[in-house]
Scaffold this active site. Structure first.
Site, short mmCIF file in Angstrom:
data_model
loop_
_atom_site.label_atom_id
_atom_site.label_comp_id
_atom_site.label_asym_id
_atom_site.label_seq_id
_atom_site.Cartn_x
_atom_site.Cartn_y
_atom_site.Cartn_z
N HIS A 188 85.00 -41.35 31.95
CA HIS A 188 86.05 -42.31 31.59
C HIS A 188 87.03 -42.52 32.75
CE1 HIS A 188 88.61 -38.89 29.63
NE2 HIS A 188 89.14 -39.18 30.79
N ASP B 181 83.21 -37.21 31.13
CA ASP B 181 82.27 -38.18 30.55
C ASP B 181 82.29 -39.52 31.29
OD1 ASP B 181 84.73 -39.19 29.82
OD2 ASP B 181 84.37 -39.10 27.65
N GLU C 198 86.62 -44.67 27.17
CA GLU C 198 85.54 -43.73 26.91
C GLU C 198 84.19 -44.44 27.01
OE1 GLU C 198 86.27 -40.79 27.01
OE2 GLU C 198 87.59 -40.03 25.45
N ASP D 267 97.79 -45.12 30.77
CA ASP D 267 97.54 -44.84 29.35
C ASP D 267 98.64 -43.97 28.74
OD1 ASP D 267 96.82 -42.61 30.84
OD2 ASP D 267 94.69 -42.80 30.43
P1 PGA Z 1 91.98 -34.47 34.62
O1 PGA Z 1 91.57 -35.73 33.75
O2 PGA Z 1 92.64 -35.01 35.83
O3 PGA Z 1 92.91 -33.68 33.76
O4 PGA Z 1 90.71 -33.75 34.93
C1 PGA Z 1 91.04 -36.84 34.39
C2 PGA Z 1 90.90 -37.97 33.37
O5 PGA Z 1 90.73 -37.69 32.19
O6 PGA Z 1 90.95 -39.13 33.81
#
Ligand code: PGA
Length: 255
Positions: A134, A132, A139, A63
């Site tokens: 994702h 959440d 999302e 992404d």
């Molecule tokens: P993080 O994010 O590794 O910064 O906890 C994980 C994600 O959003 O996939």
């Protein structure tokens, strides 16, 4: 799914790194799917220390933020260069990251999908998970068969990512992300999660129903997923003693 629970993030990362390194040694021209965020930082550090040959590998990132330049310190292109690519001998022309400044976003996302196909598909996709649920930036309520496209971040993800930008108001609202359908086509998915903040999302993803309310739960449909967790991220798993037993008693051929 194979669930690997280790006492610390460092120990879980070592197992994940062995897996990635094994693929790179076995298939020097493999296609890797890569992730950003705090979670894969330890993995990238381990891989750099292993001094592997990246010269023939192709990489696709999950992404990118929309509307910030590749040179922006918080762009995922900058992140990848700072934390991995500048430390290994990857060929710049084999690095692929969605173009957050594309004028024609649907066209650019379609070309990204074509490029993944043209490279022969992704052999191993590294994934983190949001609080959440994702994966990539898919999302909650993302279509479980979605492809690379633009998404709008939830207020929770904006809050979670504010520490990278200094404040919530500076976090872009829009992102380009591989879809869940794209991720499910990778031949092997490697999901990493560390810390108690991820415990609920992990329990729902691994043991809950398959639902777009926890996009990572779609991985239950994938035939080959390895989930590497520290104790804190595994805390809410009902069957954690079973997963531990399975890992500790693997038959020799499977080790
Ligand atoms: P993080 O994010 O590794 O910064 O906890 C994980 C994600 O959003 O996939």
């Amino acid at each position: 799914m194979e669930i690997v629970i280790q006492p610390t993030a460092e120990a879980a990362t070592k197992i994940a790194a062995r897996l990635v390194a094994g693929l790179i040694r076995e298939r020097p021209a493999a296609v890797l799917g890569l992730a950003t965020g705090s979670t894969p930082l330890l993995l990238y550090r381990e891989l750099i220390a292993m001094k592997l040959d990246w010269s023939k590998l192709t990489t696709f990132n999950l992404d990118e933020y929309v509307g910030i330049s590749p040179q922006h310190p918080q762009s995922y292109r900058s992140f990848m260069w700072e934390n991995l690519f500048q430390h290994v001998n990857v060929a710049v022309k084999h690095v692929n990251i969605p173009d957050g400044l594309a004028n024609d976003i649907p066209g650019s996302c379609g070309r990204y999908e074509q490029k993944i196909k043209g490279a022969g598909g992704i052999d191993l996709q590294v994934l983190g998970i949001g609080t959440d649920g994702h994966i990539g930036f898919n999302e909650p309520t993302s279509s479980l068969s979605s492809r690379t496209r633009i998404k709008t971040l939830t207020p929770q993800t904006i809050k979670d990512n504010a520490h990278f930008f200094g404040s919530e108001k500076d976090v872009p609202h829009h992102v380009l992300t591989m879809g869940i359908g794209t991720i499910l086509e990778a031949r092997h998915c490697l999901l990493l999660a560390f810390g108690g903040k991820k415990a609920r999302a992990i329990a729902e993803a691994v043991e809950g129903p398959i639902t777009s309310m926890n996009p990572a739960s779609a991985l239950q449909l994938h035939p080959k997923v390895t989930v590497c967790l520290d104790e804190a991220a595994a805390a809410e798993l009902k069957l954690k003693d079973y997963y531990r037993w399975v890992f500790d008693h693997k038959p020799d051929w499977q080790k």
